[in-house]
Design a protein around this motif. Structure first.
Motif, PDB file in Angstrom:
ATOM      1  N   ASP A  45      -8.465  34.714 -72.942  1.00 33.43           N
ATOM      2  CA  ASP A  45      -8.586  33.272 -72.844  1.00 33.43           C
ATOM      3  C   ASP A  45      -9.988  32.871 -73.298  1.00 33.43           C
ATOM      4  OD1 ASP A  45      -7.492  30.645 -71.843  1.00 33.43           O
ATOM      5  OD2 ASP A  45      -9.329  30.811 -70.667  1.00 33.43           O
ATOM      6  N   ALA A  46     -10.086  31.864 -74.153  1.00 33.77           N
ATOM      7  CA  ALA A  46     -11.375  31.454 -74.719  1.00 33.77           C
ATOM      8  C   ALA A  46     -12.363  31.041 -73.637  1.00 33.77           C
ATOM      9  CB  ALA A  46     -11.166  30.314 -75.717  1.00 33.77           C
ATOM     10  N   ALA A  47     -11.909  30.291 -72.643  1.00 35.12           N
ATOM     11  CA  ALA A  47     -12.811  29.845 -71.576  1.00 35.12           C
ATOM     12  C   ALA A  47     -13.333  31.036 -70.769  1.00 35.12           C
ATOM     13  CB  ALA A  47     -12.095  28.851 -70.662  1.00 35.12           C
ATOM     14  N   ALA A  48     -12.458  31.998 -70.468  1.00 34.40           N
ATOM     15  CA  ALA A  48     -12.882  33.188 -69.716  1.00 34.40           C
ATOM     16  C   ALA A  48     -13.865  34.014 -70.527  1.00 34.40           C
ATOM     17  CB  ALA A  48     -11.670  34.028 -69.337  1.00 34.40           C
ATOM     18  N   ALA A  49     -13.662  34.074 -71.855  1.00 36.08           N
ATOM     19  CA  ALA A  49     -14.575  34.820 -72.719  1.00 36.08           C
ATOM     20  C   ALA A  49     -15.953  34.168 -72.730  1.00 36.08           C
ATOM     21  CB  ALA A  49     -14.003  34.907 -74.127  1.00 36.08           C
ATOM     22  N   ARG A  50     -16.000  32.842 -72.769  1.00 35.69           N
ATOM     23  CA  ARG A  50     -17.290  32.140 -72.744  1.00 35.69           C
ATOM     24  C   ARG A  50     -18.033  32.416 -71.443  1.00 35.69           C
ATOM     25  NH1 ARG A  50     -14.188  28.053 -75.035  1.00 35.69           N
ATOM     26  NH2 ARG A  50     -14.708  27.742 -77.216  1.00 35.69           N
ATOM     27  N   VAL A  51     -17.318  32.322 -70.321  1.00 38.55           N
ATOM     28  CA  VAL A  51     -17.939  32.566 -69.013  1.00 38.55           C
ATOM     29  C   VAL A  51     -18.475  33.988 -68.932  1.00 38.55           C
ATOM     30  CG1 VAL A  51     -17.455  32.757 -66.541  1.00 38.55           C
ATOM     31  CG2 VAL A  51     -16.587  30.813 -67.819  1.00 38.55           C
ATOM     32  N   THR A  72      -9.779  27.319 -78.024  1.00 33.87           N
ATOM     33  CA  THR A  72      -9.161  27.144 -76.711  1.00 33.87           C
ATOM     34  C   THR A  72      -7.957  28.060 -76.592  1.00 33.87           C
ATOM     35  OG1 THR A  72      -7.751  25.363 -77.517  1.00 33.87           O
ATOM     36  CG2 THR A  72      -9.855  24.708 -76.524  1.00 33.87           C
ATOM     37  N   GLY A  73      -7.510  28.261 -75.387  1.00 31.50           N
ATOM     38  CA  GLY A  73      -6.332  29.097 -75.137  1.00 31.50           C
ATOM     39  C   GLY A  73      -6.606  30.562 -75.424  1.00 31.50           C
ATOM     40  N   LYS A  74      -5.537  31.314 -75.626  1.00 31.26           N
ATOM     41  CA  LYS A  74      -5.660  32.749 -75.901  1.00 31.26           C
ATOM     42  C   LYS A  74      -6.128  32.971 -77.336  1.00 31.26           C
ATOM     43  CE  LYS A  74      -3.957  34.507 -72.031  1.00 31.26           C
ATOM     44  NZ  LYS A  74      -4.729  35.312 -71.143  1.00 31.26           N
ATOM     45  N   ILE A  75      -7.174  33.770 -77.490  1.00 25.79           N
ATOM     46  CA  ILE A  75      -7.682  34.093 -78.821  1.00 25.79           C
ATOM     47  C   ILE A  75      -7.681  35.611 -78.985  1.00 25.79           C
ATOM     48  CG2 ILE A  75      -9.074  32.000 -79.084  1.00 25.79           C
ATOM     49  CD1 ILE A  75     -11.505  33.643 -78.237  1.00 25.79           C
TER      50      ILE A  75
END
Length: 113
Positions: A80-86, A96-99
């Motif tokens: 998930d893009a947001a989890a990767a950023r965190v 956004t979403g799964k990358i």
């Protein structure tokens, strides 16, 4: 040199322990095992996982405290893009979403066995 005889109480204790060990493994105890697998469970009866699931990652040799959720998206492993950023991974702006993991500019990634 005289060897002293073992006291009767010590022999009785050894006999009691041996008897308890011999009789202690009853099949009735196996039915109360909280970790026992259900009967009839096979590899075919369990659905395939969608990916490795929660995974520990290391960035620049530093293990991150936060786990990330990896999953298969088609033929590629994705995050998930947001989890990767965190987690501190280099994600493209606006993603956004799964990358796919391969879209991240990483030196390498691997799974420990």
């Amino acid at each position: 040199m005289l060897r002293s005889r073992r006291p009767a109480a010590e022999r009785l204790l050894a006999f009691s322990v041996a008897l308890a060990a011999a009789l202690g493994g009853s099949p009735a105890l196996a039915q109360t095992d909280p970790f026992a697998l259900p009967t009839g469970l096979t590899a075919q009866s369990v659905p395939a996982r969608s990916g490795p699931g929660l995974t520990e990652i290391s960035v620049n040799g530093e293990v991150r405290a936060r786990l990330v959720d990896l999953a298969w998206a088609g033929e590629e492993l994705a995050i998930d893009a947001a989890a990767a950023r965190v987690a501190g991974l280099p994600v493209a702006a606006g993603a956004t979403g799964k990358i796919p993991l391969r879209s991240l500019h990483l030196v390498n990634w691997r799974f420990d066995a």
